[in-house]
Design an enzyme around this catalytic site. Sequence first.
Site, PDB file in Angstrom:
ATOM      1  N   GLY A 197       0.911  -1.195   0.120  1.00  0.00           N
ATOM      2  CA  GLY A 197       0.135   0.016   0.103  1.00  0.00           C
ATOM      3  C   GLY A 197       0.745   1.159  -0.035  1.00  0.00           C
ATOM      4  N   SER A 220       1.020   4.049  -3.448  1.00  0.00           N
ATOM      5  CA  SER A 220       0.339   5.013  -3.973  1.00  0.00           C
ATOM      6  C   SER A 220      -1.080   5.383  -3.458  1.00  0.00           C
ATOM      7  CB  SER A 220       0.306   4.570  -5.428  1.00  0.00           C
ATOM      8  OG  SER A 220       1.361   4.451  -6.061  1.00  0.00           O
ATOM      9  N   GLU A 263      12.173  -4.474  -5.238  1.00  0.00           N
ATOM     10  CA  GLU A 263      11.137  -4.524  -6.181  1.00  0.00           C
ATOM     11  C   GLU A 263      11.831  -4.308  -7.616  1.00  0.00           C
ATOM     12  OE1 GLU A 263       6.605  -2.531  -7.014  1.00  0.00           O
ATOM     13  OE2 GLU A 263       7.908  -1.986  -5.386  1.00  0.00           O
TER      14      GLU A 263
END
Length: 365
Positions: free
Chosen positions: A114, A116, A232
């Site tokens: 969570g 953006s 990521e």
Amino acid sequence: MRDQVRAFLAQRLADYPAQERALSWMGFDPEFSRALARQGWVGLTLPKQYGGHDATSFERFVVSEELLAAGAPVSAHWIADRQSAPLILRHGAESQKQRYLPAIAAGEMYFCIGMSEPDSGSDLASVRTRADRQSDGRWRLNGRKVWTTNADRCHAMIALVRTDPASERHAGLSQVIVDLDLPGVTIRPIRDISGHEHFNEVTFDDVILEADALVGTAGEGWAQATSELAFERSGPERFLSALTLFRCLTEAVGRSPDARQAVEIGRLGAWLVALRAMSISVTGQLAGGQDPVWAASCVKDLGTGYEQDTVETAIRLIDSLPETDQARTTRRVLAVTQGMAPSFSLRGGTREILRGILARGLGVR
């Protein structure tokens, strides 16, 4: 290990259609994730005491690369394995490690991220979702997240929230673990242009979190989140999302390409080799305990550009293919990949944000 993973995938995905493989790491299949975990290939780098295998970052790279090269449906466990588990291992309390890490390594607990928000986009420093400390030590969560991958199918979210309402920008941000079954959590899938619903809008209305929902230290969320993004942005998924299309295109062209086909496919092949070398270099930095935010951002920016260029190249060459079954498969795979391609340079940080990071790393901003 590479041979073992290839043999497993060849058997498991024997009848898996190319259009499904084209979804790459967006394919969601919990049973596949659990089967992979039974092989010991989820949570590889976690300590054995938490259900992991104490493997190296390079071993994890090999498994990830083979999964992506095969277009395996890894989306269920992917974020938990890639980001959430390392974050909890590095910053989480012992109770969090005991609760979440073994379940992640077993392929039974899935996380979403969570970050953006509707009015924040890639400017994470402007996050407005708030977690207010209550008198009993618990947290009251209010706000909204958007573009949250697989939130409708995950068990938990690690959310970047503001815990100090008086602070601005980076200060006062923290990370909390949110059980997505809690009262007050509303999840609405967002259908994209290809008809898929990978993304979601998640709303928090007076969601009560236990005191131990906080990950790490209050106010350190920005540093934790940027460190997490290195995991990521550096992996092979940042340049292999369109590999099924590239393979189909190459097979359709065959072993006797014309001059134009040879140039286009040769260029993509050379770019792929370079990106792989860069990603392995970042893996080496992670294995050495470094925090390669700059290098990971470089791989992500160049990698997603390569993925989108693969789509554009296929569009230019598609009419030159001989009319064969492989050419028809390539057209179907192109349709799937083209629908996802605009998101390649958005997910994990937009191109503009990444180039700002690169400019600062080069000392020109």
